[in-house]
Design a protein around this motif. Structure first.
Motif, PDB file in Angstrom:
ATOM      1  N   LEU A  43     145.740  85.157 -56.988  1.00 59.99           N
ATOM      2  CA  LEU A  43     145.096  84.735 -55.767  1.00 59.99           C
ATOM      3  C   LEU A  43     146.249  84.877 -54.554  1.00 59.99           C
ATOM      4  CD1 LEU A  43     142.301  84.522 -54.449  1.00 59.99           C
ATOM      5  CD2 LEU A  43     142.590  82.021 -54.287  1.00 59.99           C
ATOM      6  N   GLY A  44     147.341  84.824 -54.939  1.00 66.64           N
ATOM      7  CA  GLY A  44     148.389  84.757 -53.907  1.00 66.64           C
ATOM      8  C   GLY A  44     148.221  83.662 -52.823  1.00 66.64           C
ATOM      9  N   ARG A  45     148.030  84.058 -51.703  1.00 63.55           N
ATOM     10  CA  ARG A  45     148.052  82.855 -50.527  1.00 63.55           C
ATOM     11  C   ARG A  45     146.676  82.100 -50.502  1.00 63.55           C
ATOM     12  NH1 ARG A  45     152.442  80.809 -48.431  1.00 63.55           N
ATOM     13  NH2 ARG A  45     154.306  82.376 -48.157  1.00 63.55           N
ATOM     14  N   GLY A  46     145.546  82.834 -50.982  1.00 65.03           N
ATOM     15  CA  GLY A  46     144.394  82.213 -50.945  1.00 65.03           C
ATOM     16  C   GLY A  46     143.361  83.025 -50.479  1.00 65.03           C
ATOM     17  N   VAL A  47     142.172  82.622 -50.560  1.00 55.59           N
ATOM     18  CA  VAL A  47     140.904  83.642 -50.082  1.00 55.59           C
ATOM     19  C   VAL A  47     140.738  82.972 -48.555  1.00 55.59           C
ATOM     20  CG1 VAL A  47     138.401  84.066 -50.390  1.00 55.59           C
ATOM     21  CG2 VAL A  47     139.940  83.640 -52.286  1.00 55.59           C
ATOM     22  N   ASP A  48     140.706  84.153 -47.763  1.00 56.19           N
ATOM     23  CA  ASP A  48     140.474  83.751 -46.306  1.00 56.19           C
ATOM     24  C   ASP A  48     138.984  83.552 -46.037  1.00 56.19           C
ATOM     25  OD1 ASP A  48     141.302  83.310 -43.666  1.00 56.19           O
ATOM     26  OD2 ASP A  48     141.355  85.553 -43.213  1.00 56.19           O
ATOM     27  N   VAL A  49     138.387  82.763 -46.845  1.00 55.77           N
ATOM     28  CA  VAL A  49     136.932  82.743 -46.791  1.00 55.77           C
ATOM     29  C   VAL A  49     136.551  81.287 -47.043  1.00 55.77           C
ATOM     30  CG1 VAL A  49     134.479  83.166 -47.674  1.00 55.77           C
ATOM     31  CG2 VAL A  49     136.230  84.790 -47.358  1.00 55.77           C
ATOM     32  N   PRO A  50     136.060  80.482 -46.169  1.00 54.31           N
ATOM     33  CA  PRO A  50     135.708  78.926 -46.541  1.00 54.31           C
ATOM     34  C   PRO A  50     135.007  78.917 -47.627  1.00 54.31           C
ATOM     35  CG  PRO A  50     135.363  79.546 -44.230  1.00 54.31           C
ATOM     36  CD  PRO A  50     135.276  80.881 -44.838  1.00 54.31           C
ATOM     37  N   MET A  51     135.596  77.740 -48.454  1.00 54.80           N
ATOM     38  CA  MET A  51     134.730  77.419 -49.752  1.00 54.80           C
ATOM     39  C   MET A  51     133.083  77.250 -49.478  1.00 54.80           C
ATOM     40  SD  MET A  51     136.563  77.945 -52.271  1.00 54.80           S
ATOM     41  CE  MET A  51     137.342  79.157 -51.257  1.00 54.80           C
ATOM     42  N   PRO A  52     132.787  76.511 -48.644  1.00 58.89           N
ATOM     43  CA  PRO A  52     131.178  76.418 -48.313  1.00 58.89           C
ATOM     44  C   PRO A  52     130.541  77.799 -48.535  1.00 58.89           C
ATOM     45  CG  PRO A  52     132.295  75.120 -47.020  1.00 58.89           C
ATOM     46  CD  PRO A  52     133.179  76.006 -47.570  1.00 58.89           C
ATOM     47  N   VAL A  53     131.073  78.685 -47.855  1.00 58.47           N
ATOM     48  CA  VAL A  53     130.636  80.305 -47.942  1.00 58.47           C
ATOM     49  C   VAL A  53     130.386  80.766 -49.408  1.00 58.47           C
ATOM     50  CG1 VAL A  53     130.882  82.829 -47.217  1.00 58.47           C
ATOM     51  CG2 VAL A  53     131.371  80.919 -45.683  1.00 58.47           C
ATOM     52  N   VAL A  54     131.633  80.439 -50.268  1.00 54.70           N
ATOM     53  CA  VAL A  54     131.347  80.836 -51.659  1.00 54.70           C
ATOM     54  C   VAL A  54     130.525  79.935 -52.476  1.00 54.70           C
ATOM     55  CG1 VAL A  54     132.860  81.058 -53.413  1.00 54.70           C
ATOM     56  CG2 VAL A  54     134.001  81.390 -51.440  1.00 54.70           C
ATOM     57  N   PHE A 106     127.477  85.658 -59.551  1.00 52.60           N
ATOM     58  CA  PHE A 106     129.007  86.340 -59.574  1.00 52.60           C
ATOM     59  C   PHE A 106     128.953  87.149 -58.410  1.00 52.60           C
ATOM     60  CE2 PHE A 106     128.699  85.489 -64.253  1.00 52.60           C
ATOM     61  CZ  PHE A 106     129.711  84.893 -64.394  1.00 52.60           C
ATOM     62  N   ILE A 107     127.791  87.956 -58.053  1.00 53.16           N
ATOM     63  CA  ILE A 107     127.688  88.954 -57.073  1.00 53.16           C
ATOM     64  C   ILE A 107     127.484  88.223 -55.775  1.00 53.16           C
ATOM     65  CG2 ILE A 107     126.242  90.624 -56.072  1.00 53.16           C
ATOM     66  CD1 ILE A 107     125.743  91.653 -58.937  1.00 53.16           C
ATOM     67  N   GLY A 108     126.784  87.226 -55.910  1.00 52.40           N
ATOM     68  CA  GLY A 108     126.404  86.294 -54.519  1.00 52.40           C
ATOM     69  C   GLY A 108     127.771  85.751 -53.795  1.00 52.40           C
ATOM     70  N   PRO A 109     128.560  85.257 -54.315  1.00 52.83           N
ATOM     71  CA  PRO A 109     129.837  84.719 -53.381  1.00 52.83           C
ATOM     72  C   PRO A 109     130.394  86.001 -52.924  1.00 52.83           C
ATOM     73  CG  PRO A 109     130.203  84.024 -55.642  1.00 52.83           C
ATOM     74  CD  PRO A 109     128.679  84.454 -55.736  1.00 52.83           C
ATOM     75  N   VAL A 110     130.640  87.317 -53.585  1.00 49.08           N
ATOM     76  CA  VAL A 110     131.573  88.493 -53.516  1.00 49.08           C
ATOM     77  C   VAL A 110     130.779  88.960 -52.045  1.00 49.08           C
ATOM     78  CG1 VAL A 110     132.395  90.420 -54.085  1.00 49.08           C
ATOM     79  CG2 VAL A 110     132.291  88.575 -55.718  1.00 49.08           C
ATOM     80  N   MET A 111     129.451  88.994 -52.091  1.00 48.06           N
ATOM     81  CA  MET A 111     128.816  89.713 -51.070  1.00 48.06           C
ATOM     82  C   MET A 111     128.736  88.855 -49.791  1.00 48.06           C
ATOM     83  SD  MET A 111     128.483  92.615 -52.386  1.00 48.06           S
ATOM     84  CE  MET A 111     127.999  93.506 -51.087  1.00 48.06           C
ATOM     85  N   LEU A 112     128.511  87.518 -49.984  1.00 48.89           N
ATOM     86  CA  LEU A 112     128.495  86.620 -48.795  1.00 48.89           C
ATOM     87  C   LEU A 112     129.895  86.614 -48.290  1.00 48.89           C
ATOM     88  CD1 LEU A 112     126.492  84.969 -47.404  1.00 48.89           C
ATOM     89  CD2 LEU A 112     127.135  82.995 -48.568  1.00 48.89           C
ATOM     90  N   ALA A 113     131.017  86.832 -48.868  1.00 48.17           N
ATOM     91  CA  ALA A 113     132.263  86.634 -48.401  1.00 48.17           C
ATOM     92  C   ALA A 113     132.680  87.897 -47.488  1.00 48.17           C
ATOM     93  CB  ALA A 113     133.137  86.528 -49.585  1.00 48.17           C
ATOM     94  N   VAL A 114     131.896  88.837 -48.090  1.00 44.06           N
ATOM     95  CA  VAL A 114     132.495  90.382 -47.488  1.00 44.06           C
ATOM     96  C   VAL A 114     131.464  90.212 -45.841  1.00 44.06           C
ATOM     97  CG1 VAL A 114     131.869  92.995 -47.309  1.00 44.06           C
ATOM     98  CG2 VAL A 114     132.616  91.689 -49.305  1.00 44.06           C
TER      99      VAL A 114
END
Length: 367
Positions: free
Chosen positions: A307-318, A335-343
């Motif tokens: 992950l490196g520095r981290g996901v630039d998406v709040p955890m509630p969104v995930v 699996f698809i839900g958090p990816v697409m909502l993060a995008v």
């Protein structure tokens, strides 16, 4: 100057032509979507896998004579071998856990300890929960008969979820194969995505939005979903080898906790305590306890690597993406839900942070 009747007729006819063309395009789009809809999850899952694994494809391609097809084939075969065996073991364990629970209820072999007295002192639900628990401990058969309609519905829902796991595993295998095909044409696919984004969002913002979507998909898929899946596999295999009751269900709980960014030790520590309580201290139980405890902390090592520095998406969104995807799309949606909502979240904030266009006022004084 007022429009002439001829210009009015030409204007109305031009507007009618535009409306007819727009209607035909809308009908064609709806027809194409209806044909494509049964394969929507499969294709979307394939694209996510292809984007996530493609950096590995690039590294491996250089060692195989720049053969994209050969590198993609090797990655797919290795991925299938690594994933299918543990997933199959977890699926079998999950089915066995459900079957054992059903047989225990039917045969009357299930024994429930009596509730502690302090449960009755809990506010609002304490007394009612204590009475229900006491009835389950003393007369489980009558309690089951009382709630038989509800239990039947829950059993059917559980069987449906178990069947969905098998379907999801089959979809995953096909999605991984399709992802290999996509990776074999990765350069062309990247150019196509940039062209589409440039056409939709403009030439200036198109490449930046395409790169943003790619980075977000990889970050969430690798750093959240991928790590949770790997941790579930590690812990679940340990549960199966040790013969922990409900190993498959506990593994799914570990997966959910990983996606929700909660520690897996919430499951591993009670299981370790249960094994030591039932089997005592021995070489096997100590080895199991150490392995499961370390596997429960594996995300602390995997996150910096993947992950490196981290996901630039709040955890509630995930979290919302995972839960909403699971409700609407089953296991694949998890699996698809958090990816697409993060995008979607990143694109929304890119639009919000975009500086507004400034134009010179119409009544500005001229030099």
């Amino acid at each position: 100057m007022l429009p002439t009747p001829l210009s009015e007729r030409m204007l109305s006819r031009g507007l009618l032509d535009v409306l007819i063309r727009a209607g035909l395009i809308a009908v064609l789009a709806m027809f194409c979507f209806r044909i494509f809809y049964p394969f929507f999850d499969l294709v979307l899952w394939s694209l996510i896998l292809a984007v996530t694994i493609y950096p590995m494809q690039v590294r491996l391609r250089g060692r195989m004579g720049n053969r994209d097809g050969r590198a993609a084939t090797v990655i797919v075969l290795i991925s299938l071998a690594v994933i299918i065996v543990p997933a199959y073991l977890l699926g079998v364990a999950l089915l066995e856990s459900a079957e054992q629970a059903i047989n225990a209820v039917r045969g009357g072999d299930m024994r429930i300890p009596q509730p502690p007295d302090f449960v009755a002192s809990w506010p609002l639900i304490g007394q009612r929960l204590h009475d229900l628990w006491m009835q389950a401990a003393t007369d489980l058969t009558s309690l089951i008969q009382k709630y038989l309609p509800q239990l039947s519905g829950m059993s059917m829902a559980l069987l449906g979820k178990l069947a969905g796991l098998g379907v999801a595993m089959l979809i995953f295998v096909f999605a991984l194969i399709i992802a290999g095909v996509i990776m074999a044409y990765g350069e062309e696919g990247h150019r196509s995505s940039v062209q589409i984004a440039s056409r939709v969002f403009g030439v200036d913002r198109g490449p930046r939005i395409a790169d943003l979507c790619t980075a977000t998909i990889r970050a969430v898929a690798q750093g959240v979903v991928g790590i949770a899946f790997i941790q579930m596999m590690l812990i679940g295999v340990g549960f199966i080898v040790k013969g922990v009751p409900g190993a498959g269900v506990l593994a799914l709980v570990v997966l959910l906790l990983g996606i929700m960014q909660l520690p897996a030790t919430l499951v591993t520590v009670p299981v370790i305590a249960y094994v030591f309580y039932t089997e005592g201290a021995s070489v096997a139980t100590v080895a199991f306890g150490v392995y499961v405890f370390v596997a429960g902390l594996a995300d602390n090592v995997l996150k910096p690597l993947m992950l490196g520095r981290g996901v630039d998406v709040p955890m509630p969104v995930v979290l919302i993406g995972a839960l909403g995807g699971m409700v609407t799309g089953g296991v694949i949606g998890l699996f698809i839900g958090p990816v697409m909502l993060a995008v979607g979240y990143r694109l929304f904030w890119l639009w919000v942070e975009e500086p507004p266009l400034t134009s010179e006022p119409a009544d500005a004084p001229r030099a």
